[in-house]
Design an enzyme around this catalytic site. Structure first.
Site, PDB file in Angstrom:
ATOM      1  N   TYR A 169      -8.905   5.494  -3.417  1.00 37.79           N
ATOM      2  CA  TYR A 169      -8.911   4.100  -2.919  1.00 37.79           C
ATOM      3  C   TYR A 169      -9.217   3.124  -4.043  1.00 37.79           C
ATOM      4  CZ  TYR A 169      -8.472   5.776   1.823  1.00 37.79           C
ATOM      5  OH  TYR A 169      -7.990   6.366   2.956  1.00 37.79           O
ATOM      6  N   PHE A 187      -2.803  15.466  -0.449  1.00 39.75           N
ATOM      7  CA  PHE A 187      -2.401  14.195   0.157  1.00 39.75           C
ATOM      8  C   PHE A 187      -1.037  13.700  -0.330  1.00 39.75           C
ATOM      9  CE2 PHE A 187      -2.784   9.511   0.763  1.00 39.75           C
ATOM     10  CZ  PHE A 187      -2.920   9.519   2.144  1.00 39.75           C
ATOM     11  N   ASN A 220      -9.141   6.324  11.359  1.00 35.34           N
ATOM     12  CA  ASN A 220      -7.842   6.438  12.032  1.00 35.34           C
ATOM     13  C   ASN A 220      -8.058   6.505  13.538  1.00 35.34           C
ATOM     14  OD1 ASN A 220      -6.173   6.423   9.795  1.00 35.34           O
ATOM     15  ND2 ASN A 220      -5.976   8.647   9.676  1.00 35.34           N
ATOM     16  N   ARG A 225       0.853  -1.198   0.000  1.00 31.14           N
ATOM     17  CA  ARG A 225       0.000   0.000   0.000  1.00 31.14           C
ATOM     18  C   ARG A 225       0.885   1.242   0.000  1.00 31.14           C
ATOM     19  NH1 ARG A 225      -2.628  -3.921   2.760  1.00 31.14           N
ATOM     20  NH2 ARG A 225      -4.903  -3.990   2.764  1.00 31.14           N
ATOM     21  N   HIS A 282      -0.074   3.323   4.774  1.00 29.10           N
ATOM     22  CA  HIS A 282      -0.640   2.262   5.629  1.00 29.10           C
ATOM     23  C   HIS A 282      -0.176   0.875   5.169  1.00 29.10           C
ATOM     24  CE1 HIS A 282      -3.630   4.793   7.850  1.00 29.10           C
ATOM     25  NE2 HIS A 282      -3.553   5.531   6.765  1.00 29.10           N
TER      26      HIS A 282
HETATM   27 FE1  HDD Z   1      -6.229   7.006   3.295  1.00 33.31          FE
HETATM   28  C1  HDD Z   1      -5.185   3.821   2.898  1.00 33.31           C
HETATM   29  C2  HDD Z   1      -7.216   6.332   6.508  1.00 33.31           C
HETATM   30  C3  HDD Z   1      -7.211  10.293   3.718  1.00 33.31           C
HETATM   31  C4  HDD Z   1      -5.523   7.635   0.059  1.00 33.31           C
HETATM   32  N1  HDD Z   1      -6.167   5.412   4.480  1.00 33.31           N
HETATM   33  C5  HDD Z   1      -5.720   4.161   4.132  1.00 33.31           C
HETATM   34  C6  HDD Z   1      -5.910   3.257   5.221  1.00 33.31           C
HETATM   35  C7  HDD Z   1      -6.467   3.973   6.241  1.00 33.31           C
HETATM   36  C8  HDD Z   1      -6.639   5.318   5.772  1.00 33.31           C
HETATM   37  C9  HDD Z   1      -6.845   3.454   7.611  1.00 33.31           C
HETATM   38  C10 HDD Z   1      -5.498   1.799   5.235  1.00 33.31           C
HETATM   39  C11 HDD Z   1      -6.620   0.921   4.762  1.00 33.31           C
HETATM   40  C12 HDD Z   1      -6.210  -0.510   4.871  1.00 33.31           C
HETATM   41  O1  HDD Z   1      -5.992  -0.966   5.998  1.00 33.31           O
HETATM   42  O2  HDD Z   1      -6.114  -1.151   3.838  1.00 33.31           O
HETATM   43  N2  HDD Z   1      -6.978   8.115   4.824  1.00 33.31           N
HETATM   44  C13 HDD Z   1      -7.395   7.623   6.036  1.00 33.31           C
HETATM   45  C14 HDD Z   1      -8.088   8.664   6.762  1.00 33.31           C
HETATM   46  C15 HDD Z   1      -8.080   9.776   5.980  1.00 33.31           C
HETATM   47  C16 HDD Z   1      -7.391   9.424   4.759  1.00 33.31           C
HETATM   48  C17 HDD Z   1      -8.733   8.497   8.126  1.00 33.31           C
HETATM   49  C18 HDD Z   1      -8.668  11.127   6.233  1.00 33.31           C
HETATM   50  C19 HDD Z   1      -9.779  11.324   6.853  1.00 33.31           C
HETATM   51  N3  HDD Z   1      -6.319   8.668   2.123  1.00 33.31           N
HETATM   52  C20 HDD Z   1      -6.755   9.914   2.489  1.00 33.31           C
HETATM   53  C21 HDD Z   1      -6.712  10.782   1.342  1.00 33.31           C
HETATM   54  C22 HDD Z   1      -6.241  10.029   0.288  1.00 33.31           C
HETATM   55  C23 HDD Z   1      -6.010   8.696   0.810  1.00 33.31           C
HETATM   56  C24 HDD Z   1      -7.109  12.240   1.343  1.00 33.31           C
HETATM   57  C25 HDD Z   1      -5.981  10.416  -1.137  1.00 33.31           C
HETATM   58  C26 HDD Z   1      -6.363  11.478  -1.752  1.00 33.31           C
HETATM   59  N4  HDD Z   1      -5.425   5.935   1.757  1.00 33.31           N
HETATM   60  C27 HDD Z   1      -5.268   6.382   0.513  1.00 33.31           C
HETATM   61  C28 HDD Z   1      -4.795   5.322  -0.450  1.00 33.31           C
HETATM   62  C29 HDD Z   1      -4.739   4.063   0.461  1.00 33.31           C
HETATM   63  C30 HDD Z   1      -5.114   4.618   1.812  1.00 33.31           C
HETATM   64  C31 HDD Z   1      -3.598   5.701  -1.231  1.00 33.31           C
HETATM   65  C32 HDD Z   1      -3.464   3.236   0.426  1.00 33.31           C
HETATM   66  C33 HDD Z   1      -3.899   1.820   0.234  1.00 33.31           C
HETATM   67  C34 HDD Z   1      -5.309   1.867   0.059  1.00 33.31           C
HETATM   68  O3  HDD Z   1      -5.735   3.162   0.082  1.00 33.31           O
HETATM   69  O4  HDD Z   1      -6.049   0.932  -0.110  1.00 33.31           O
HETATM   70  O5  HDD Z   1      -5.698   5.138  -1.485  1.00 33.31           O
END
Ligand code: HDD
Length: 732
Positions: A382, A181, A168, A92, A95
């Site tokens: 995501y 981000f 989170n 990922r 995370h």
């Molecule tokens: Fe995110 C993963 C939580 C904003 C883009 N995020 C990811 C995971 C968590 C969060 C817990 C791990 C999920 C797992 O266990 O597979 N993220 C948050 C929280 C946010 C947040 C609480 C704000 C409220 N995230 C955020 C933004 C973006 C992302 C603004 C992109 C514009 N997040 C991602 C991602 C990930 C991710 C790149 C990496 C792997 C995945 O999604 O599946 O898309």
């Protein structure tokens, strides 16, 4: 015996096993579905190629003669190597480091006035869940206990489809806009040129970004607090962060924030401990979760909602759509409406924990996106990231990602299509299937929302420009101990920065939060304390401190804690076995630590305890409390030279943990391990059988003292740490 087995044994009291079997008995459609995809290799048919041909040798490849070259004709050898070569997938992008568990959710209080979603209305449902906990910054193999935000992503496998709350353990986010981000993540991740440091925010790039991004400051206060070095995933809150929109059957809309609250309370490590565990047991949180579940001590979280009806949207001095703000619970209380239990570890880390693909856009009818500028692009991200990570558009067919309800649509083909899709692949068609479903029959109809209109431009709402007030609120709400920890954390993080400009800019920003905080940080960095430029508003909320008992979100209990029982050959059996049995009955995990693994003989002939750890393989950091059992014999005579005992006692004391001793070990603790620290308590012990103060518990060697000793130990362990203890003279 494995550690998990030994713990299992140690918590096998009547109460526990009844509870455990009740949880196990719950029928779980997701588990039934996964069972259909599970291959049990203990039911061996013999090794075969991927295509089913049994093989007689998997250790020697086909060769052209003895000592001759390996032949490409060896299908099995080639297949084995090829498959291995392609085992890895991209981790990922954030995370990457995480661990997961299966569980279930049950609602106890329906909220029809807020949403028509059945999962939040029907108390007869038991909804399967999968949770993945994670850190943000580090690579997949990084350590668990680093200072970082923890992910708390939950998937509910509802009959209306998957619902993911990708939460989170901090209720606010670094940034207000998703477009930023990539920048915040690039800043915090290892430096592009040298790829250091790993899983840490203590470096120039991160603080450079933060110093120039005041909207991050509220989040940074959480990041510098104890919240971001949690003791356990079992002792962590979870927050959906955004205000989502929920819609009721009349079409009325509300803003809703989702909360998880752990039954075991919210507790953290201390920084020195976190640093040490990162090396001593990088899998600390993972192991803690698995061990607890396998021991039947299932983690449980209450589920709550903060609800603001749409017409009250503008009643706050912050914007509900701003994810850098909380809604203080004094303004809108959290209503707890259900709970989740985690009761099963995955069978296959890769297939389940690694391949689960959470998406914020996975919402069920009755729950919708709000206009939070962090949310829409986030939902895009995501879905998008899974295409690279899981290699194409069919990741929904991976067993862990499949909903438990039937799925029909017109999406077809693509890499790794694993379904045979029989029938029409377009709509409308002359067959009438698969067809859209009306709202009254369960089809998703997004609620109509009047739009403010206006001009197309890159702008944010007017209330998005205030960044300091809630950072100050957080600081004001902390206890003195927590404030000390925040100062320590800022000092460590900025102390690790090399660029003076970065440090000075950050100090300026901290000064906007609170002048005293900025002065303390400046002092610790040997910098000029700044003058006050922005008076502290003096407001506080009682729902944020982890230490102040007025925070009704917190709980203090010894359940689920871990105690090390140090014994040597010749130990007092009555006391040791009494502690072990009583704690097991209460759900406290006790590990015996001895001079070797296996049998350790007591001073009473024929009695012994089994040690799980040796003095060398265990450290005090892995426990919530340490107890040194007294005894007799040559090993006890040599105790003053037992370096590991001395270190364990001092280190646990220094980390404010429960430290106990009985019989001859009391004298050893007083004279050699903690000289000058517990004299008065030892004096008191002469007139009483058991004494306890500030997390130190002492007892004689008589079995009759065991019940009082156990009560005192339980009371002290429940407090989590003895924060009033003076540890300034101790180094370990
Ligand atoms: Fe995110 C993963 C939580 C904003 C883009 N995020 C990811 C995971 C968590 C969060 C817990 C791990 C999920 C797992 O266990 O597979 N993220 C948050 C929280 C946010 C947040 C609480 C704000 C409220 N995230 C955020 C933004 C973006 C992302 C603004 C992109 C514009 N997040 C991602 C991602 C990930 C991710 C790149 C990496 C792997 C995945 O999604 O599946 O898309």
């Amino acid at each position: 015996m494995s550690l998990a087995e030994s713990i299992k044994q140690s918590v096998s009291s009547g109460v526990e096993s009844v509870e455990k079997s009740a949880h196990k008995a719950i029928s779980n459609p997701k588990q039934a579905q996964l069972a259909d995809f599970t291959v049990d290799y203990t039911k061996d048919r013999g090794i075969a190629t991927h295509f089913g041909v049994l093989q007689s040798d998997t250790e020697t490849a086909l060769k052209a003669g003895i000592r001759g070259p390996t032949l490409i004709e060896d299908t099995h050898a080639r297949e084995k190597i090829t498959h291995f070569d392609h085992e890895r997938i991209p981790e990922r992008v954030v995370h990457a480091r995480g661990t997961g568990a299966h569980g279930y959710f049950k609602l106890h209080t329906p909220i029809p006035e807020v949403t028509y979603a059945p999962i939040l209305n029907d108390t007869t449902l038991t909804t399967p869940t999968f949770v993945r906990f994670s850190t943000v910054q580090g690579f997949r193999g990084s350590a668990d206990t680093v200072r970082d935000v923890r992910g708390f992503a939950t998937r509910f496998y509802t009959q209306q489809g998957n619902w993911d709350i990708v939460a989170n353990n901090n209720p606010v986010f670094f940034i207000q806009e998703a477009i930023k981000f990539p920048d915040v993540i690039h800043a915090v991740k290892p430096d592009q040129a040298k790829e250091i440091p790993q899983a840490q925010s203590a470096h120039d790039n991160f603080w450079d970004f933060i110093g120039r991004t005041p909207e991050s400051l509220h989040h940074v206060m959480w990041h510098m607090s104890d919240r971001n070095i949690p003791r356990s995933y079992r002792m962590m809150q979870g927050f959906g962060v955004h205000s989502f929109v929920c819609v009721n059957a009349k079409g009325q809309r509300s803003f809703v924030k989702f909360h998880w609250k752990p039954k075991l309370g919210i507790h953290s490590l201390v920084w020195d401990e976190a640093l040490k565990i990162a090396g001593q047991d990088p899998d600390f949180h993972r192991r803690d979760l698995y061990d607890a579940i396998e021991a039947g001590s299932y983690p449980e979280y209450e589920f709550g909602v903060q609800v603001v009806p749409e017409e009250k949207e503008h009643d706050f001095d912050f914007d509900l759509l701003d994810s850098t703000k909380i809604i203080p619970e004094e303004l809108v209380p959290v209503r707890y409406i259900g709970s989740m239990v985690l009761n099963k570890c995955p069978d296959d880390f890769f297939a389940e924990t690694e391949q689960i693909a959470f998406c914020t856009q996975h919402m069920v009818p009755g729950i919708e996106h709000s206009n939070d500028p962090l949310l829409h692009l986030r939902s895009f991200s995501y879905q998008d990231t899974q295409l690279t990570r899981l290699g194409g558009p069919n990741w929904n067919l991976l067993p862990i990602n499949r909903p438990v309800c039937p799925v029909f649509n017109t999406h077809r083909d693509g890499y790794m299509q694993t379904q045979i899709n029989k029938g029409p692949n377009y709509w409308p068609n002359r067959f009438g299937t698969p067809h859209p479903v009306a709202g009254k029959d369960g089809g998703q109809v997004l609620s109509p929302q009047p739009l403010p209109g206006g001009v197309k431009e890159r702008v944010r709402g007017p209330k998005f420009s205030e960044h300091y007030s809630q950072a100050t609120l957080f600081w004001n709400s902390m206890s003195d101990v927590e404030k000390e920890h925040i100062v320590g954390a800022f000092s460590f993080e900025l102390g690790r920065c090399d660029d003076k400009g970065v440090i000075e800019l950050m100090l300026e920003q901290i000064n906007f939060i609170d002048n005293k905080l900025a002065c303390l940080v400046a002092q610790s960095l040997h910098l000029q304390p700044p003058k006050e430029v922005h008076p502290n508003h003096g407001k506080a909320t009682k729902f944020l401190s982890q230490i102040n008992p007025v925070n009704s979100n917190n709980a203090f209990t010894a359940v689920g804690r871990r105690m090390a029982l140090f014994v040597h050959d010749g130990f007092d059996f009555g006391i040791a076995s009494g502690i072990k049995a009583a704690f097991a009955g209460m759900g406290v995990i006790v590990n015996v630590v001895g001079p070797r693994k296996g049998k350790i003989n007591s001073s009473t002939t024929g009695t012994f305890l089994e040690a799980h750890f040796t003095f060398e393989t265990c450290r005090s950091t892995l426990f919530d409390g340490v107890f040194f059992v007294g005894g007799r014999g040559p090993e006890y005579d040599k105790l003053k030279r037992q370096g590991r005992w001395l270190h364990a006692a001092r280190e646990a004391f220094m980390h404010y943990k429960t430290v106990g001793a009985s019989g001859s070990a009391v004298d050893w603790l007083n004279k050699y391990a903690l000289p000058g620290e517990i004299d008065r308590l030892v004096d008191n012990l002469k007139s009483e059988g058991v004494v306890a103060e500030q997390g130190v518990v002492l007892a004689g060697s008589q079995v009759k003292e065991a019940p009082m000793l156990i009560k005192s130990l339980t009371d002290e362990m429940s407090k989590h740490r003895a924060w009033g203890r003076d540890v300034s003279a101790i180094a370990a």
